[in-house]
Design a protein around this motif. Structure first.
Motif, PDB file in Angstrom:
ATOM      1  N   ILE A  11       0.868  -1.182   0.000  1.00  0.00           N
ATOM      2  CA  ILE A  11       0.000   0.000   0.000  1.00  0.00           C
ATOM      3  C   ILE A  11       0.903   1.229   0.000  1.00  0.00           C
ATOM      4  N   GLY A  17       7.492   2.030  -1.500  1.00  0.00           N
ATOM      5  CA  GLY A  17       6.625   0.995  -2.076  1.00  0.00           C
ATOM      6  C   GLY A  17       7.081   0.526  -3.445  1.00  0.00           C
ATOM      7  N   LYS A  47       2.509  15.167  -3.370  1.00  0.00           N
ATOM      8  CA  LYS A  47       3.221  15.090  -2.095  1.00  0.00           C
ATOM      9  C   LYS A  47       4.081  16.345  -1.910  1.00  0.00           C
ATOM     10  N   LEU A  52      15.056  17.256  -2.604  1.00  0.00           N
ATOM     11  CA  LEU A  52      16.525  17.236  -2.650  1.00  0.00           C
ATOM     12  C   LEU A  52      17.012  15.808  -2.424  1.00  0.00           C
ATOM     13  N   ALA A 157       3.426   1.079   2.963  1.00  0.00           N
ATOM     14  CA  ALA A 157       4.457   2.004   2.459  1.00  0.00           C
ATOM     15  C   ALA A 157       3.735   3.310   2.187  1.00  0.00           C
ATOM     16  N   GLY A 159       3.401   6.172   3.918  1.00  0.00           N
ATOM     17  CA  GLY A 159       3.842   7.471   4.407  1.00  0.00           C
ATOM     18  C   GLY A 159       3.551   7.754   5.875  1.00  0.00           C
ATOM     19  N   HIS A 256       2.033  18.759   4.658  1.00  0.00           N
ATOM     20  CA  HIS A 256       2.067  17.306   4.814  1.00  0.00           C
ATOM     21  C   HIS A 256       2.676  17.004   6.170  1.00  0.00           C
ATOM     22  N   GLY A 291      14.404  11.589   3.778  1.00  0.00           N
ATOM     23  CA  GLY A 291      13.611  10.357   3.838  1.00  0.00           C
ATOM     24  C   GLY A 291      13.857   9.387   2.707  1.00  0.00           C
TER      25      GLY A 291
HETATM   26  C1  LIG Z   1       7.592  19.078   3.110  1.00  0.00           C
HETATM   27  C2  LIG Z   1       8.520  17.892   3.051  1.00  0.00           C
HETATM   28  C3  LIG Z   1       9.754  18.023   2.453  1.00  0.00           C
HETATM   29  C4  LIG Z   1      10.604  16.901   2.341  1.00  0.00           C
HETATM   30  N1  LIG Z   1      11.788  17.049   1.659  1.00  0.00           N
HETATM   31  C5  LIG Z   1      12.595  15.978   1.509  1.00  0.00           C
HETATM   32  C6  LIG Z   1      13.785  16.085   0.722  1.00  0.00           C
HETATM   33  O1  LIG Z   1      14.078  17.150   0.143  1.00  0.00           O
HETATM   34  N2  LIG Z   1      14.601  15.009   0.628  1.00  0.00           N
HETATM   35  C7  LIG Z   1      14.295  13.815   1.247  1.00  0.00           C
HETATM   36  O2  LIG Z   1      15.083  12.859   1.152  1.00  0.00           O
HETATM   37  N3  LIG Z   1      13.148  13.686   1.980  1.00  0.00           N
HETATM   38  C8  LIG Z   1      12.289  14.723   2.103  1.00  0.00           C
HETATM   39  N4  LIG Z   1      11.118  14.590   2.809  1.00  0.00           N
HETATM   40  C9  LIG Z   1      10.788  13.262   3.365  1.00  0.00           C
HETATM   41  C10 LIG Z   1      10.311  12.351   2.236  1.00  0.00           C
HETATM   42  O3  LIG Z   1       9.361  13.032   1.434  1.00  0.00           O
HETATM   43  C11 LIG Z   1       9.662  11.089   2.790  1.00  0.00           C
HETATM   44  O4  LIG Z   1      10.402  10.566   3.858  1.00  0.00           O
HETATM   45  C12 LIG Z   1       9.556  10.046   1.683  1.00  0.00           C
HETATM   46  O5  LIG Z   1       8.705  10.515   0.665  1.00  0.00           O
HETATM   47  C13 LIG Z   1       9.020   8.756   2.258  1.00  0.00           C
HETATM   48  O6  LIG Z   1       8.763   7.853   1.198  1.00  0.00           O
HETATM   49  P1  LIG Z   1       7.644   6.751   1.394  1.00  0.00           P
HETATM   50  O7  LIG Z   1       7.601   5.984   0.123  1.00  0.00           O
HETATM   51  O8  LIG Z   1       7.856   6.060   2.670  1.00  0.00           O
HETATM   52  O9  LIG Z   1       6.264   7.565   1.586  1.00  0.00           O
HETATM   53  P2  LIG Z   1       5.567   8.645   0.668  1.00  0.00           P
HETATM   54  O10 LIG Z   1       6.509   9.254  -0.270  1.00  0.00           O
HETATM   55  O11 LIG Z   1       4.810   9.542   1.610  1.00  0.00           O
HETATM   56  O12 LIG Z   1       4.538   7.794  -0.193  1.00  0.00           O
HETATM   57  C14 LIG Z   1       3.391   7.239   0.376  1.00  0.00           C
HETATM   58  C15 LIG Z   1       2.452   6.850  -0.753  1.00  0.00           C
HETATM   59  O13 LIG Z   1       1.317   6.202  -0.166  1.00  0.00           O
HETATM   60  C16 LIG Z   1       0.139   6.667  -0.781  1.00  0.00           C
HETATM   61  N5  LIG Z   1      -0.947   6.487   0.185  1.00  0.00           N
HETATM   62  C17 LIG Z   1      -1.084   7.095   1.393  1.00  0.00           C
HETATM   63  N6  LIG Z   1      -2.196   6.635   2.014  1.00  0.00           N
HETATM   64  C18 LIG Z   1      -2.761   5.737   1.175  1.00  0.00           C
HETATM   65  C19 LIG Z   1      -3.930   4.922   1.263  1.00  0.00           C
HETATM   66  N7  LIG Z   1      -4.730   4.935   2.335  1.00  0.00           N
HETATM   67  N8  LIG Z   1      -4.238   4.123   0.217  1.00  0.00           N
HETATM   68  C20 LIG Z   1      -3.443   4.091  -0.892  1.00  0.00           C
HETATM   69  N9  LIG Z   1      -2.313   4.833  -1.010  1.00  0.00           N
HETATM   70  C21 LIG Z   1      -1.982   5.638   0.015  1.00  0.00           C
HETATM   71  C22 LIG Z   1       0.449   8.122  -1.128  1.00  0.00           C
HETATM   72  O14 LIG Z   1      -0.363   8.578  -2.200  1.00  0.00           O
HETATM   73  C23 LIG Z   1       1.929   8.049  -1.528  1.00  0.00           C
HETATM   74  O15 LIG Z   1       2.112   7.824  -2.894  1.00  0.00           O
HETATM   75  C24 LIG Z   1      10.226  15.660   2.909  1.00  0.00           C
HETATM   76  C25 LIG Z   1       8.988  15.533   3.533  1.00  0.00           C
HETATM   77  C26 LIG Z   1       8.127  16.619   3.588  1.00  0.00           C
HETATM   78  C27 LIG Z   1       6.756  16.454   4.221  1.00  0.00           C
END
Ligand SMILES: Cc1cc2nc3c(=O)[nH]c(=O)nc-3n(C[C@H](O)[C@H](O)[C@H](O)COP(=O)(O)OP(=O)(O)OC[C@H]3O[C@@H](n4cnc5c(N)ncnc54)[C@H](O)[C@@H]3O)c2cc1C
Length: 360
Positions: A11, A17, A47, A52, A157, A159, A256, A291
């Motif tokens: 997810i 993911g 998002k 960066l 996955a 977020g 976010h 992240g």
């Molecule tokens: C403002 C901000 C700036 C940032 N800048 C940086 C940066 O410059 N460099 C860096 O390395 N990190 C940065 N981060 C952190 C980074 O964005 C995250 O740590 C990273 O995106 C995490 O990846 P992920 O795949 O775990 O989750 P996410 O990227 O959050 O992806 C989660 C996915 O799950 C989906 N989803 C959520 N809930 C559901 C649901 N119920 N059903 C189906 N799908 C769902 C979403 O649509 C999304 O596609 C930043 C974070 C923020 C908030």
């Protein structure tokens, strides 16, 4: 009609993911679900991100055998962090190397690397999750209504505000602290070629930033969540304007949640065969909020665990990811030098590694 049964349901098709989806053995029947539509040009959910790619994430991309395509890059590329401590008035510049990217294009590029054969449901949101007789029953909502899916293993996955984490009632000792990251975008004909990091303990115990992005500059801040978050954001912007920052025409605002693991944050206790990777599992740097590298590395660990077998996947993942959790703790130990005003001031005053910048 009988619900479809998958070996693994992932997810969230963010960096964590899709990396897992790409690395899973083809012997598994896998479903990738995301509420965004990563095929279409205009996303419904965008998002908020600084976009960066830091050196740790660059190293992980290299480990994954990937290089960034030009299509995801946005100018200018950045070699310096301008660090401002608003409490002491000190300012320093430090050499750093980041790739500046368009976050949405980055996610779409990563999603495009998932093998065609893997099933995906985009524009589909998980709204319910229950474990029944060793199988997880997921309810997914899309434009056609509600659908039931069964999976032996569920990977959250999804977020910072993970629905999988919430629905599977995970318990978390000393959970990460949650902040609200607010970002505003402003037009800029010639944005300044640096990434600014701003500390203001009066407004947040984390940090704020400015990042140039094409013909725009974004101002962001990780703030304590609450009704006054926007007022804090505006106060910050006012202080930066007083320090000579220029923000052009307002383009858009986004927000976010962002997690910050604590020193004593323990792995979340998940039900059997529910795994949390990326930010959903608290894998994000507590010192810089970087992240991407943690999303990639937790996905790689999950892939190794699942490819070895689906039995007792959750406890095996907890053990396999313990090294990564220790890395986060090491970042926690480094954090006081950045976030304790006295220590930060002491370090900035030394001028060690400060880069003299000629400003036009
Ligand atoms: C403002 C901000 C700036 C940032 N800048 C940086 C940066 O410059 N460099 C860096 O390395 N990190 C940065 N981060 C952190 C980074 O964005 C995250 O740590 C990273 O995106 C995490 O990846 P992920 O795949 O775990 O989750 P996410 O990227 O959050 O992806 C989660 C996915 O799950 C989906 N989803 C959520 N809930 C559901 C649901 N119920 N059903 C189906 N799908 C769902 C979403 O649509 C999304 O596609 C930043 C974070 C923020 C908030």
């Amino acid at each position: 009609m009988n619900p479809e049964i998958y070996d693994i349901a992932i997810i969230g098709a963010g960096p964590a993911g899709v990396t897992l989806a790409r690395l899973l053995d083809p012997r598994f029947r896998v479903l990738l679900v995301d509420r965004r539509n990563l095929h279409e040009d205009e996303p419904r959910f965008r998002k908020a991100c600084g976009g960066l790619v830091a050196p740790d994430a660059q190293a992980m991309l290299a480990t994954l055998g990937l290089g960034l395509p030009q299509s995801v890059l946005v100018g200018p590329q950045l070699f310096v962090v301008r660090t401002l401590d608003l409490a002491s008035g000190l300012e320093r510049a430090y050499q750093r190397f980041y790739f500046n990217i368009d976050r949405e294009r980055f996610d779409r590029w990563l999603a495009s690397l998932v093998p065609e054969s893997l099933e995906r449901r985009y524009s589909a949101q998980v709204v319910d999750l229950r474990a029944e007789k060793g199988v997880h029953r997921l309810v997914v909502k899309d434009v056609n209504g509600m659908h039931e899916i069964h999976a032996r293993v569920v990977v959250g996955a999804d977020g910072a505000r993970s629905k999988v984490r919430a629905l599977s009632l995970c318990t978390w000792t000393s959970p990460p602290k949650e902040y609200l990251a607010v970002q505003e975008w402003f037009h800029a004909d010639t944005p300044p070629p640096w990434f600014s990091v701003v500390f203001d303990p009066g407004l947040t115990d984390f940090y704020a930033w400015t990042i140039p992005k094409g013909n725009a500059v974004l101002l962001g801040a990780a703030l304590p969540p609450g009704a006054d978050a926007l007022a804090r954001f505006h106060a910050l912007k006012g202080k930066l304007v007083d320090r000579g920052f220029r923000f052009g025409r307002f383009l858009r605002r986004e927000a976010h949640p962002i997690l910050r693991p604590r020193l004593l944050t323990r792995p979340p206790m998940t039900p059997e065969n529910v795994i949390l990777i990326g930010e959903a599992g608290g894998f994000i740097s507590p010192s810089s909020a970087e992240g991407f590298s943690y999303a990639f590395s937790s996905a790689m660990i999950a892939a190794a665990v699942l490819n070895a077998g689906l039995e007792a996947a959750a406890p095996r993942f907890t053990i396999a990811a313990s090294g990564l959790r220790w890395q986060l703790r090491m970042k926690n130990l480094k954090a006081p030098f950045m976030y304790r005003p006295f220590l930060r001031r002491m370090i900035m005053e030394t001028g060690i590694r400060h880069l003299e910048m000629k400003q036009p």
